[in-house]
Motif scaffolding. Structure first.
Motif, PDB file in Angstrom:
ATOM      1  N   THR A  60       0.835  -1.203   0.000  1.00  0.00           N
ATOM      2  CA  THR A  60       0.000   0.000   0.000  1.00  0.00           C
ATOM      3  C   THR A  60       0.870   1.254   0.000  1.00  0.00           C
ATOM      4  N   GLY A  61       1.930   1.243   0.846  1.00  0.00           N
ATOM      5  CA  GLY A  61       2.836   2.394   0.890  1.00  0.00           C
ATOM      6  C   GLY A  61       3.533   2.624  -0.431  1.00  0.00           C
ATOM      7  N   GLY A  63       2.433   1.665  -3.332  1.00  0.00           N
ATOM      8  CA  GLY A  63       1.410   2.110  -4.285  1.00  0.00           C
ATOM      9  C   GLY A  63       1.104   3.591  -4.137  1.00  0.00           C
ATOM     10  N   ASN A  64       1.019   4.058  -2.879  1.00  0.00           N
ATOM     11  CA  ASN A  64       0.767   5.479  -2.636  1.00  0.00           C
ATOM     12  C   ASN A  64       1.930   6.334  -3.139  1.00  0.00           C
ATOM     13  N   LYS A  67       1.715   6.522  -6.848  1.00  0.00           N
ATOM     14  CA  LYS A  67       0.603   7.411  -7.224  1.00  0.00           C
ATOM     15  C   LYS A  67       1.001   8.869  -7.049  1.00  0.00           C
ATOM     16  N   PHE A  68       1.722   9.179  -5.946  1.00  0.00           N
ATOM     17  CA  PHE A  68       2.180  10.544  -5.701  1.00  0.00           C
ATOM     18  C   PHE A  68       3.147  10.998  -6.789  1.00  0.00           C
ATOM     19  N   GLN A  71       1.255  11.851  -9.864  1.00  0.00           N
ATOM     20  CA  GLN A  71       0.589  13.146  -9.732  1.00  0.00           C
ATOM     21  C   GLN A  71       1.574  14.292  -9.910  1.00  0.00           C
TER      22      GLN A  71
END
Length: 280
Positions: A60-61, A63-64, A67-68, A71
């Motif tokens: 999850t970390g 993946g975040n 994603k960041f 962005q």
């Protein structure tokens, strides 16, 4: 001989003895073995569950983070697109596309074509000047910048159109542009010049920076310049530039003297009693 099991208290001929003075029966031994197997199984399942949760959290970390980064890349691409879009103003200045006013330096040099709308948008003072009766028509009217020569005026216009300036031009014209930014109320150019001056303070230019800071009422620039002078007072005060500076700016010379004296007092208070002269 029959023994009673210490766990179930049941007599039996089938006992298991592992060196203990109280042997247990075969049934209790088997049950104990099963309990140990079950306990080990539960512990293994718990460890596996923790590993899965840790792996899931790490995924999850990651993946975040990805994603960041995506962005941020999108924001960078969007910003570059905006910059490319706005660069059209610089092209309009360089190629003189539909220019509707001439901007003249204070020297006997050629005028530069410009656009009324952009000048008015960049400076409230220029907007008022262009709104005056002297500049309303015809389109070949000229507005004069008395304090600038041709190269300085060209650099000013280049900044107004593009929001940036090559380092060589900035180094050469930073003092003049700073005064122009203050006079015509161009905050972004003021900030740009201040950053340039703060980043290049030296014993050879700090008096000029202090003078500009005083003229433009920039407290941040003035404070930094005075602090630099106090820390390098010998190099600054005994320079060739200082005599002319003192004659032209007596009030700033007084401020330098006071700042240097306060620094001396503070230093001596930390070291011990303050004295102006060494005892004989």
């Amino acid at each position: 001989m029959n023994w009673n099991c210490p766990f179930c208290n049941f007599g039996s001929n089938s006992f298991c003895n592992f060196g203990s003075n109280n042997p247990i029966c075969s049934d209790c031994r088997e049950n104990a073995r099963r309990m140990i197997v079950l306990t080990n199984k539960l512990q293994n399942e718990k460890r596996l569950d923790n590993q899965i949760r840790t792996s899931s959290s790490s995924s999850t970390g990651l993946g975040n983070a990805l994603k960041f980064m995506e962005q941020m890349k999108e924001m960078e691409d969007e910003l570059n697109e905006k910059l490319n879009f706005l660069s059209g103003f610089a092209a309009a200045f360089k190629e003189q596309i539909h220019a509707d006013i001439l901007v003249k330096p204070g020297t006997d040099e050629p005028s530069l074509p410009a656009h009324r709308a952009l000048l008015a948008a960049r400076s409230i003072i220029l907007k008022h000047m262009l709104d005056s009766d002297q500049c309303k028509a015809p389109p070949n009217d000229t507005i004069t910048f008395q304090e600038l020569n041709y190269a300085e005026l060209e650099s000013l216009l280049e900044f107004l159109y593009s929001g940036d300036l090559p380092k060589d031009k900035m180094d050469k014209h930073v003092f003049t542009l700073s005064i122009a930014a203050d006079k015509y109320q161009i905050p972004f150019l003021q900030k740009f010049c201040q950053k340039q001056m703060l980043g290049s303070l030296s014993s050879s230019n700090v008096l000029d920076v202090l003078e500009i800071a005083d003229t433009c009422s920039s407290s941040t620039l003035k404070e930094n310049a005075l602090n630099f002078i106090v820390k390098n007072v010998k190099d600054v005060v005994f320079s060739d530039r200082f005599d002319a500076f003192a004659v032209k700016n007596p009030h700033l010379t007084v401020q330098i003297t006071r700042a240097s004296l306060m620094e001396k007092i503070d230093t001596n208070q930390k070291q011990g009693p303050f004295t102006f002269f060494k005892p004989l």
